[in-house]
Design a protein around this motif. Structure first.
Motif, short mmCIF file in Angstrom:
data_model
loop_
_atom_site.label_atom_id
_atom_site.label_comp_id
_atom_site.label_asym_id
_atom_site.label_seq_id
_atom_site.Cartn_x
_atom_site.Cartn_y
_atom_site.Cartn_z
N GLU A 12 0.83 -1.20 0.00
CA GLU A 12 0.00 0.00 0.00
C GLU A 12 0.87 1.26 0.00
OE1 GLU A 12 -3.69 -1.97 2.56
OE2 GLU A 12 -2.01 -0.99 3.58
N ARG A 13 1.94 1.23 0.77
CA ARG A 13 2.82 2.41 0.83
C ARG A 13 3.47 2.68 -0.53
NH1 ARG A 13 4.93 5.32 5.28
NH2 ARG A 13 6.04 7.11 4.39
N ALA A 14 3.86 1.61 -1.22
CA ALA A 14 4.46 1.77 -2.54
C ALA A 14 3.46 2.36 -3.53
CB ALA A 14 4.99 0.43 -3.05
N ARG A 15 2.24 1.89 -3.48
CA ARG A 15 1.23 2.43 -4.38
C ARG A 15 0.94 3.89 -4.05
NH1 ARG A 15 -4.86 -0.02 -5.46
NH2 ARG A 15 -5.69 1.80 -6.54
N TYR A 16 0.86 4.20 -2.77
CA TYR A 16 0.64 5.58 -2.35
C TYR A 16 1.74 6.49 -2.89
CZ TYR A 16 0.48 9.64 0.76
OH TYR A 16 0.46 10.92 1.26
N GLU A 17 2.97 6.09 -2.71
CA GLU A 17 4.10 6.93 -3.10
C GLU A 17 4.26 7.04 -4.61
OE1 GLU A 17 7.36 5.21 -0.99
OE2 GLU A 17 6.83 6.21 0.90
N SER A 18 3.74 6.07 -5.35
CA SER A 18 3.87 6.10 -6.81
C SER A 18 2.71 6.79 -7.49
CB SER A 18 4.00 4.67 -7.36
OG SER A 18 2.80 3.94 -7.15
N ALA A 26 -4.92 14.26 -5.05
CA ALA A 26 -6.27 13.87 -4.64
C ALA A 26 -6.44 12.36 -4.69
CB ALA A 26 -7.31 14.55 -5.51
N THR A 27 -5.96 11.74 -5.75
CA THR A 27 -6.03 10.28 -5.85
C THR A 27 -5.24 9.62 -4.73
OG1 THR A 27 -6.24 10.45 -8.25
CG2 THR A 27 -5.62 8.30 -7.36
N ARG A 28 -4.07 10.17 -4.45
CA ARG A 28 -3.23 9.65 -3.37
C ARG A 28 -3.93 9.79 -2.01
NH1 ARG A 28 1.14 12.26 -4.79
NH2 ARG A 28 0.95 13.96 -3.29
N GLY A 29 -4.58 10.93 -1.80
CA GLY A 29 -5.28 11.14 -0.54
C GLY A 29 -6.47 10.22 -0.36
N ARG A 30 -7.24 10.01 -1.44
CA ARG A 30 -8.38 9.09 -1.35
C ARG A 30 -7.91 7.67 -1.03
NH1 ARG A 30 -10.49 12.48 -5.61
NH2 ARG A 30 -9.36 11.27 -7.16
N PHE A 31 -6.82 7.26 -1.66
CA PHE A 31 -6.28 5.92 -1.40
C PHE A 31 -5.86 5.80 0.06
CE2 PHE A 31 -2.62 2.99 -1.30
CZ PHE A 31 -3.25 1.83 -1.73
N LEU A 32 -5.19 6.81 0.59
CA LEU A 32 -4.76 6.76 1.98
C LEU A 32 -5.95 6.68 2.93
CD1 LEU A 32 -2.66 6.99 4.24
CD2 LEU A 32 -2.74 9.49 3.94
N VAL A 33 -6.95 7.50 2.69
CA VAL A 33 -8.13 7.50 3.57
C VAL A 33 -8.84 6.15 3.50
CG1 VAL A 33 -10.41 8.51 3.94
CG2 VAL A 33 -8.45 9.99 3.51
N GLY A 34 -8.99 5.59 2.30
CA GLY A 34 -9.66 4.30 2.17
C GLY A 34 -8.90 3.18 2.86
N CYS A 35 -7.57 3.14 2.66
CA CYS A 35 -6.76 2.10 3.32
C CYS A 35 -6.81 2.24 4.82
CB CYS A 35 -5.30 2.21 2.85
SG CYS A 35 -5.01 1.65 1.17
N ALA A 36 -6.60 3.45 5.32
CA ALA A 36 -6.54 3.66 6.76
C ALA A 36 -7.88 3.36 7.41
CB ALA A 36 -6.11 5.09 7.06
N LEU A 37 -8.96 3.85 6.81
CA LEU A 37 -10.28 3.62 7.39
C LEU A 37 -10.62 2.14 7.39
CD1 LEU A 37 -12.84 4.79 8.61
CD2 LEU A 37 -13.69 5.20 6.28
N GLY A 38 -10.33 1.45 6.28
CA GLY A 38 -10.59 0.01 6.22
C GLY A 38 -9.83 -0.74 7.29
N ARG A 39 -8.57 -0.40 7.49
CA ARG A 39 -7.75 -1.10 8.49
C ARG A 39 -8.24 -0.80 9.91
NH1 ARG A 39 -3.29 -3.66 7.46
NH2 ARG A 39 -2.55 -3.83 5.30
N LEU A 40 -8.61 0.43 10.18
CA LEU A 40 -9.09 0.78 11.52
C LEU A 40 -10.40 0.06 11.83
CD1 LEU A 40 -8.25 4.58 11.47
CD2 LEU A 40 -7.25 2.88 13.01
N VAL A 41 -11.29 0.01 10.86
CA VAL A 41 -12.58 -0.66 11.06
C VAL A 41 -12.38 -2.17 11.25
CG1 VAL A 41 -14.71 -1.32 9.90
CG2 VAL A 41 -13.96 1.07 9.88
#
Length: 266
Positions: A28-34, A39-54
């Motif tokens: 996930e970190r590699a995809r985020y950084e690439s 905006a796309t990077r931010g949406r990906f981060l929010v989706g990953c983080a929220l999914g993991r927290l839930v």
């Protein structure tokens, strides 16, 4: 008529914070950084983080330790529907049959979770100022009957009607984990002003899955849909296209994903 519970968390692009990066695994970190677009990077981060927290909360695991995998059904790359890598066990030692789905559009991000089924969630940002090229999108996404019905509507109603149909179809395909590998025109759903249901299934899904659908409206503005492909009881046979609907409704509980992220990120 029974209800199949689905929990949905909603957040926004503005919830992206550097502190959330600690939750991402190396893939996930590699995809985020690439990802070049902020905006796309931010949406990906929010989706990953929220999914993991839930999922971490539901599985009694640290969010960063939730075992996820992403495999594209077309190319095998790490950008398919995220799934739990192994069937986790709860405190009782029993397998936890959890599935989840992530969606984002514009500044909206959502995560849906359910048990004993495959879940798909889709949202489309709408409202004043949002313009969709309905004619072009409809020719690709709608069946001949759906397209004719859309064109028969007043021009001012077509965008909202199309987005309602689109979210239903996307939710179904996300639940099945196929993405857009299945032609959208071969998947026909009920008209936007009718209860959501699949009317015609593409050939690869015969006999068809046991599918339930629910329409959602985020912030009283943005159309969304959630679909659950129900896991058949052991020993049962798949349904064919001529059988009646399952009579299973989706019972959706909505949660504040922004608060969930803020609690972690501080």
């Amino acid at each position: 008529m029974t209800g199949h519970p689905v929990q949905v968390w909603w957040a926004r692009l503005d919830d992206a914070r550097p502190a959330l990066l600690t939750l991402l695994d190396p893939v996930e970190r590699a995809r985020y950084e690439s990802t070049p677009d902020p905006a796309t990077r931010g949406r990906f981060l929010v989706g990953c983080a929220l999914g993991r927290l839930v999922l971490g909360r539901l599985l009694d695991l640290p969010a960063a330790d939730v075992p996820l995998r992403r495999v594209c059904p077309r190319c095998g790359g790490p950008h398919g529907k995220p799934r739990l890598r192994t069937p986790p066990t709860g405190l009782s030692g029993e397998p936890q049959a959890l599935d989840f789905s992530v969606t984002h559009s514009g500044r909206l991000v959502g995560v849906a979770v359910c048990r004993d089924g495959e879940v798909g969630l889709d949202v489309e940002e709408s409202g004043p100022g949002t313009v969709v090229d309905v004619d072009s999108a409809a020719r690709v996404a709608l069946s001949a009957a759906e397209l004719a019905a859309l064109r028969a509507r007043p021009a001012g109603e077509r965008q909202s009607a199309f987005l309602r149909t689109w979210t239903r179809k996307e939710a179904v395909l996300k639940a099945l984990g196929t993405g857009l590998t299945v032609p959208l025109r071969e998947l026909e759903v009920s008209p936007p002003d009718r209860p959501p249901a699949v009317l015609t299934w593409p050939t690869p899904f015969q006999p068809h899955p046991r599918m339930s659908l629910a329409d959602l409206l985020v912030e009283n503005t943005h159309p969304a849909a959630v679909a659950v492909a129900l896991r058949a009881p052991s020993g049962s046979r798949p349904k064919d296209a001529d059988t009646e609907e399952d009579g299973v409704v989706i019972d959706v509980a909505a949660h504040d994903g922004t608060r969930t992220l803020a609690t972690y990120a501080g």
